[in-house]
Design an enzyme around this catalytic site. Structure first.
Site, PDB file in Angstrom:
ATOM      1  N   SER A  48       0.798  -1.232   0.000  1.00  0.00           N
ATOM      2  CA  SER A  48       0.000   0.000   0.000  1.00  0.00           C
ATOM      3  C   SER A  48       0.824   1.273   0.000  1.00  0.00           C
ATOM      4  O   SER A  48       0.455   2.250  -0.660  1.00  0.00           O
ATOM      5  CB  SER A  48      -0.961   0.003   1.182  1.00  0.00           C
ATOM      6  OG  SER A  48      -0.272  -0.161   2.402  1.00  0.00           O
ATOM      7  N   ASP A 100      -3.715   7.016  10.320  1.00  0.00           N
ATOM      8  CA  ASP A 100      -3.810   5.586  10.624  1.00  0.00           C
ATOM      9  C   ASP A 100      -2.505   4.993  11.145  1.00  0.00           C
ATOM     10  O   ASP A 100      -2.458   3.816  11.522  1.00  0.00           O
ATOM     11  CB  ASP A 100      -4.307   4.801   9.406  1.00  0.00           C
ATOM     12  CG  ASP A 100      -3.330   4.819   8.229  1.00  0.00           C
ATOM     13  OD1 ASP A 100      -2.189   5.318   8.384  1.00  0.00           O
ATOM     14  OD2 ASP A 100      -3.716   4.337   7.150  1.00  0.00           O
ATOM     15  N   HIS A 112       0.261   4.320   7.055  1.00  0.00           N
ATOM     16  CA  HIS A 112       0.683   4.952   5.808  1.00  0.00           C
ATOM     17  C   HIS A 112       1.263   6.335   6.088  1.00  0.00           C
ATOM     18  O   HIS A 112       1.070   6.890   7.172  1.00  0.00           O
ATOM     19  CB  HIS A 112      -0.509   5.064   4.846  1.00  0.00           C
ATOM     20  CG  HIS A 112      -1.154   3.748   4.573  1.00  0.00           C
ATOM     21  ND1 HIS A 112      -2.393   3.392   5.078  1.00  0.00           N
ATOM     22  CD2 HIS A 112      -0.708   2.676   3.868  1.00  0.00           C
ATOM     23  CE1 HIS A 112      -2.683   2.167   4.680  1.00  0.00           C
ATOM     24  NE2 HIS A 112      -1.684   1.705   3.947  1.00  0.00           N
TER      25      HIS A 112
END
Length: 365
Positions: free
Chosen positions: A25, A239, A242
Site C-alpha cells: 500500500s 492511521d 501509511h
C-alpha cells in the site's frame, strides 16, 4: 518506438533511465494528491501497468499521480523522480514502472509460489486489485519492464513492502530471490542496478508496523548492491500505517538521494545541497514524548505510561483496527486480553504527548 499522445521515445535511449517499483500500500500511495503534486515535468514518465481512464496498458504517460493504478493516490515514487530531475543532466528522462498490491505479502511477487497463494485469496478488495494486474503482480511488473526497456535502460529497483510480513529472514530471502529473478529475465547488470528498500513508518512517530524496520535494515548486511532508504522525518497519516502527503514527498526525496549516493556521489552532493537550501533535508522534530512499559500477567496487560493515555487502539498486523479502549487520561491501567483475536497484535497508545506502540502475541493462547 512507443507512442502515447505526444510522447515519443527512441529505442534504447541511454539517457532514459527506467526504475522498477513494487510493493504494497505505501508503494501504491495512500495520501491525498495536492496541487503541487500535479505539476510534472515532461521528462518524467510512467509506464501504465493497468488500463484506466487516463492510461492504457503498456504505454507511456506523463507521471501525473496516481502512478501505479488509476485508483491509487500519492506515493513515494512521485517525488523520487522529481528530485532526480533537479540534479541529473537536462537530456536525462526518468521512467517509472510501478506495480503495487495493497496488503500483499512479499510472496505475491515470487513467481514460483504466487499463483497458488493468489488463488486462495478471498478478500474482495484485494481480488479487485489483483484482477487489474492479471492476478500475477510479478508477471505484470516483468512484462511492462520488458516493454519499458525497449525505450530506455533499467537503472534501479525500488521496493516499499514489509508491513505485512517483514519480520523474519524468509522475507529477506524471498525479496532477494525476486530481485535475482528480475535480473535473470531482464538481463541487467546486477552490479549497476541497486535494490533500494524503504523503511516503514518509524516507531517514534507512532508507526504500528515499526517492528518491521529491524528486518528491513538488516537486508543490506546480507546482499551486495542493496540499500535501505530511511523514513526518518517522514510523518504518518492518521492511521499510523501509511505516510501523509508530505511524508511521501520526503520519502521520495530519500529514495532519490540514496540512489544517487550509491551510483553518483557527486550528484548526491548536489542533491543534498539543494535539499538543504530548500529546508528539506531535516528530519521532522515531531517526535512522540510518550513512552509505555507493559507487563503481561495472564490475560491482563498491565500498562504504566509516562503521560496520560486517552485511548488505545488494538490493530492486527494487516492494519485492521480490531478494538479501541478509552481511558480518559490514565497513567496506570490494565487491559483485558480475553476477547481479543488470538494473533499477533499491535497496541497503539494515544496521549497529548504523542503515540507509543507495543506488540503482543496472542497466537499461542
Amino acid at each position: 518506438m512507443t507512442v502515447m499522445g505526444t510522447l515519443q521515445l527512441q529505442a534504447q535511449d541511454e539517457n532514459f533511465w527506467i526504475f522498477l517499483c513494487f510493493g504494497q500500500s505505501n508503494m501504491a500511495g495512500q495520501a491525498p494528491i495536492e496541487q503541487q503534486d500535479l505539476e510534472v515535468s515532461d521528462r518524467y514518465l510512467s509506464m501504465a501497468t493497468t488500463d484506466g481512464a487516463d492510461r492504457k496498458l503498456g504505454q507511456w504517460r506523463n507521471a501525473v499521480p496516481p502512478l501505479c493504478r488509476a485508483d491509487a493516490h500519492l506515493g513515494p515514487v512521485d517525488w523520487f523522480g522529481r528530485t532526480l530531475l533537479e540534479v541529473v543532466p537536462e537530456n536525462v528522462r526518468i521512467g517509472i514502472v510501478s506495480v503495487a498490491v495493497e496488503g500483499c505479502p512479499i510472496t505475491f511477487f515470487d513467481k514460483d509460489q504466487n499463483a497458488t497463494l493468489i488463488a486462495k485469496e478471498e478478500r474482495d478488495w484485494m481480488n479487485n486489485i489483483l484482477n487489474q494486474y492479471g492476478r500475477d503482480p510479478y508477471e505484470r511488473l516483468l512484462s511492462m519492464a520488458k516493454v519499458a526497456a525497449k525505450d530506455g535502460v533499467i537503472k534501479g529497483i525500488l521496493l516499499h513492502q514489509g508491513e505485512t510480513d517483514a519480520y523474519n529472514d524468509q522475507w529477506r530471502k524471498t525479496l532477494r530471490k525476486i530481485y535475482r529473478d528480475l535480473q535473470q529475465e531482464l538481463r541487467f547488470d546486477s552490479t549497476s542496478v541497486p535494490l533500494l528498500v524503504g523503511e516503514v513508518v518509524r516507531g517514534e512517530y507512532g508507526g504500528i508496523c515499526a517492528h518491521a524496520n529491524p528486518t528491513i535494515n538488516d537486508i543490506a548486511n546480507h546482499y551486495p548492491n542493496t540499500y535501505v532508504v530511511s523514513s526518518e522525518g517522514c510523518m504518518p497519516s492518521d492511521d499510523n500505517l501509511h505516510f501523509s502527503s508530505e511524508g511521501y514527498r520526503m520519502l521520495g526525496r530519500h529514495y532519490a538521494l540514496r540512489y544517487l549516493e550509491t551510483t553518483n556521489p557527486a550528484l548526491a552532493e548536489t542533491c543534498r545541497a539543494q535539499l538543504a537550501a530548500a529546508g528539506l533535508d531535516k528530519a521532522s522534530d515531531v517526535v512522540s514524548k510518550l513512552s509505555v512499559e507493559v507487563k503481561r500477567n495472564g490475560m491482563i496487560l498491565n500498562v504504566s505510561a509516562s503521560g496520560q493515555v486517552e485511548s488505545v487502539d488494538v490493530i492486527s498486523f494487516s492494519g485492521k483496527t480490531v478494538k479501541t479502549y478509552t481511558y480518559g487520561g490514565k497513567n496506570v491501567f490494565g487491559i483485558s486480553l480475553q476477547d481479543l483475536p488470538k494473533e499477533k497484535l499491535v497496541f497503539v497508545f494515544h496521549s497529548a504527548d504523542g503515540r507509543a506502540t507495543t506488540d503482543v502475541d496472542l497466537s499461542a493462547d
